[in-house]
Motif scaffolding. Structure first.
Motif, PDB file in Angstrom:
ATOM      1  N   VAL A 127       0.831  -1.205   0.000  1.00 20.56           N
ATOM      2  CA  VAL A 127       0.000   0.000   0.000  1.00 20.56           C
ATOM      3  C   VAL A 127       0.871   1.263   0.000  1.00 20.56           C
ATOM      4  O   VAL A 127       0.690   2.148  -0.836  1.00 20.56           O
ATOM      5  N   GLY A 128       1.834   1.332   0.923  1.00 20.68           N
ATOM      6  CA  GLY A 128       2.652   2.539   1.052  1.00 20.68           C
ATOM      7  C   GLY A 128       3.453   2.861  -0.190  1.00 20.68           C
ATOM      8  O   GLY A 128       3.316   3.947  -0.774  1.00 20.68           O
ATOM      9  N   LEU A 129       4.309   1.939  -0.622  1.00 25.08           N
ATOM     10  CA  LEU A 129       5.114   2.194  -1.816  1.00 25.08           C
ATOM     11  C   LEU A 129       4.257   2.220  -3.072  1.00 25.08           C
ATOM     12  O   LEU A 129       4.529   2.977  -4.010  1.00 25.08           O
ATOM     13  N   ARG A 130       3.226   1.400  -3.080  1.00 21.97           N
ATOM     14  CA  ARG A 130       2.330   1.397  -4.247  1.00 21.97           C
ATOM     15  C   ARG A 130       1.715   2.763  -4.485  1.00 21.97           C
ATOM     16  O   ARG A 130       1.661   3.249  -5.626  1.00 21.97           O
ATOM     17  N   ASP A 131       1.245   3.417  -3.401  1.00 20.67           N
ATOM     18  CA  ASP A 131       0.473   4.650  -3.555  1.00 20.67           C
ATOM     19  C   ASP A 131       1.270   5.926  -3.314  1.00 20.67           C
ATOM     20  O   ASP A 131       0.943   6.967  -3.877  1.00 20.67           O
ATOM     21  N   LEU A 132       2.299   5.861  -2.478  1.00 19.82           N
ATOM     22  CA  LEU A 132       3.113   7.047  -2.212  1.00 19.82           C
ATOM     23  C   LEU A 132       4.343   7.107  -3.111  1.00 19.82           C
ATOM     24  O   LEU A 132       4.857   8.181  -3.387  1.00 19.82           O
ATOM     25  N   GLY A 133       4.836   5.950  -3.524  1.00 21.17           N
ATOM     26  CA  GLY A 133       5.923   5.902  -4.500  1.00 21.17           C
ATOM     27  C   GLY A 133       7.267   6.394  -4.009  1.00 21.17           C
ATOM     28  O   GLY A 133       8.102   6.830  -4.808  1.00 21.17           O
ATOM     29  N   MET A 134       7.518   6.313  -2.695  1.00 23.76           N
ATOM     30  CA  MET A 134       8.786   6.811  -2.125  1.00 23.76           C
ATOM     31  C   MET A 134       9.880   5.749  -2.243  1.00 23.76           C
ATOM     32  O   MET A 134      10.510   5.351  -1.260  1.00 23.76           O
ATOM     33  N   THR A 135      10.139   5.295  -3.433  1.00 23.91           N
ATOM     34  CA  THR A 135      10.966   4.116  -3.667  1.00 23.91           C
ATOM     35  C   THR A 135      12.455   4.434  -3.665  1.00 23.91           C
ATOM     36  O   THR A 135      12.888   5.445  -4.216  1.00 23.91           O
ATOM     37  N   MET A 136      13.243   3.553  -3.056  1.00 27.83           N
ATOM     38  CA  MET A 136      14.695   3.703  -3.098  1.00 27.83           C
ATOM     39  C   MET A 136      15.224   3.222  -4.449  1.00 27.83           C
ATOM     40  O   MET A 136      14.796   2.177  -4.963  1.00 27.83           O
ATOM     41  N   ALA A 137      16.173   3.955  -5.001  1.00 29.00           N
ATOM     42  CA  ALA A 137      16.783   3.572  -6.269  1.00 29.00           C
ATOM     43  C   ALA A 137      17.730   2.389  -6.061  1.00 29.00           C
ATOM     44  O   ALA A 137      18.450   2.339  -5.059  1.00 29.00           O
ATOM     45  N   PRO A 138      17.771   1.427  -6.983  1.00 31.19           N
ATOM     46  CA  PRO A 138      18.665   0.277  -6.855  1.00 31.19           C
ATOM     47  C   PRO A 138      20.133   0.674  -6.704  1.00 31.19           C
ATOM     48  O   PRO A 138      20.874   0.057  -5.940  1.00 31.19           O
ATOM     49  N   GLN A 139      20.555   1.698  -7.427  1.00 25.91           N
ATOM     50  CA  GLN A 139      21.936   2.159  -7.328  1.00 25.91           C
ATOM     51  C   GLN A 139      22.241   2.618  -5.907  1.00 25.91           C
ATOM     52  O   GLN A 139      23.296   2.308  -5.352  1.00 25.91           O
ATOM     53  N   ASN A 140      21.320   3.358  -5.287  1.00 23.56           N
ATOM     54  CA  ASN A 140      21.535   3.815  -3.920  1.00 23.56           C
ATOM     55  C   ASN A 140      21.535   2.656  -2.935  1.00 23.56           C
ATOM     56  O   ASN A 140      22.277   2.670  -1.945  1.00 23.56           O
TER      57      ASN A 140
END
Length: 430
Positions: free
Chosen positions: A269-282
């Motif tokens: 729910v959180g990442l799906r709707d807020l989209g505060m995703t960490m980049a793979p490189q980071n």
């Protein structure tokens, strides 16, 4: 985390937890999966993933193989059951509260927080209909009295930024347990090497991965760790976790997933709707940093104590806040809760006031004047004119960032060189 992994020592977990040789190539280091979407085996597999009946990869806003390794490793180091990584530490704070809060709810918050967090809690959260009730956490009675029926969490920092104050986590955890709300602890300044809040009663731990966990100032990120010791169905206070979720055909997260409910909600729910995703490189950079966390934190703490003792005796310095000093009001607490050291962060108050602080940061050569901490390099900032400038002077003083205060983040350089740099700069500031 497997039962076998739980028996490993910290130094082993910081290198190996969550990571396995790449099955496709045999690569020993975790690859950077710079990828957006993942091929389903068939239609049935795709449906199972979207129904949360099977764990796997759908889309990198939700899950990514590189980020997943980092999540498992941070959870292992904190002694948690699961972790959700985010794009920044501020994103992690929103993600931590998102499953718990509704418009009209409040969170009881320590006055000793990073200036940006104070602004986020006191201003931005209002736009969600959330209220932050700021309390001095040294006054346990005030914390207890601040909790109401609409309180959904208690939030503090283990070692506060910028002042280096040590919060009595066991005492605050007892209040949270009695009130039936989770205790959320920002453990950025301490890291799990020096202190694990979950071992002392905390329920959720957040990090700015940007800081000590990564360690070299090269990657942004945040993390939310569920320790797995809170019963989300004990009351009706947390319907997002205990009641049917419309977006998943009435699934009840806590009933279905047990201890993993909070973490899976963060992804589904959180990442799906807020989209505060960490980049793979980071995530990859953070994994590299974590491999040396214990070595760095030991050196940060050793250097910080040497410099704090030297600064305490300097004529230009009025006071030093480092909890490792015997003169600190937090020294006894720190000795009990932080036997490995109290980290690399503290403040000094200059007798020359605001102008002397500004001059000091301009005169330094080895120390870098930046709005960051937790780097291998030594850093300095005058919070009142930068990170905390949006606060009133009263709020600055309450946060430990008054006009005559500078924050030091001590790196892993030779302490003699750092002392020499501070000595010449203090002379110039005077």
């Amino acid at each position: 985390m497997s039962d076998a992994a739980k028996s490993f020592g910290f130094d082993t977990l910081q290198v190996h937890a969550g990571a396995r040789p790449d099955p496709a190539t045999g690569a020993r280091q975790t690859p950077i999966y710079q990828n957006t979407a993942y091929v389903f085996r068939d239609a049935e597999h795709a449906a199972a993933l979207f129904n949360l009946q099977e764990v796997g990869f759908i889309y990198s806003r939700l899950t990514n193989p590189t980020v997943s390794v980092l999540q498992e490793r941070i959870a292992a180091l904190e002694g948690g059951v699961g972790c959700t990584c985010t794009s920044s530490g501020h994103a992690a704070q929103i993600m931590a509260l998102f499953p718990l809060m509704s418009p009209g709810d409040n969170v009881v918050v320590s006055t000793r927080l990073y200036g940006g967090s104070i602004t986020q809690f006191s201003q931005t959260f209002k736009r969600f209909g959330w209220e932050a009730k700021f309390v001095d956490f040294e006054e346990a009675g005030q914390v207890s009295r601040a909790v109401t029926k609409r309180t959904k969490a208690i939030f503090c920092e283990s070692i506060s930024n910028p002042g280096g104050h040590v919060t009595d986590i066991p005492r605050i955890a007892k209040i949270a347990e009695k009130k039936g709300v989770p205790l959320i602890v920002d453990n950025t300044s301490a890291t799990p090497y020096l202190f694990r809040p979950g071992d002392h009663g905390a329920n959720i731990v957040v990090h700015s991965v940007t800081k000590y966990l990564s360690g070299s100032g090269q990657a942004m990120g945040g993390a939310v760790v569920d320790i797995g010791n809170f019963d989300w169905s004990a009351s009706d206070k947390f319907p997002s976790l205990s009641q049917p979720e419309p977006a998943y055909h009435g699934l009840k997260f806590h009933e279905t997933f047990g201890p993993l409910a909070y973490t899976l909600h963060g992804h589904a729910v959180g990442l799906r709707d807020l989209g505060m995703t960490m980049a793979p490189q980071n995530a990859f950079y953070a994994l590299l940093g974590l491999e040396t966390l214990s070595l760095r934190m030991a050196k940060h703490s050793e250097n910080a104590l040497i410099l704090a003792q030297w600064l305490e005796a300097h004529d230009a310095v009025e006071s030093v806040t480092y909890a490792g000093l015997k003169s600190s009001p937090y020294h006894r607490r720190a000795k009990k809760l932080y036997p490995k050291g109290t980290g690399g962060l503290f403040t000094i108050r200059l007798k020359g006031g605001y102008d002397a602080c500004v001059k000091l940061v301009e005169e330094l050569e080895i120390f870098s004047h930046v709005a960051n901490l937790g780097d291998t390099r030594s850093l300095i900032i005058h919070s009142a004119s930068t990170t905390h400038r949006q606060l009133t002077e009263e709020q600055q003083e309450a946060a430990g960032a008054g006009p005559s205060v500078v924050r030091l983040s001590i790196g892993i350089e030779d302490p003699a060189d750092l002392i020499a740099d501070l000595d010449q700069a203090l002379s110039g500031a005077a």
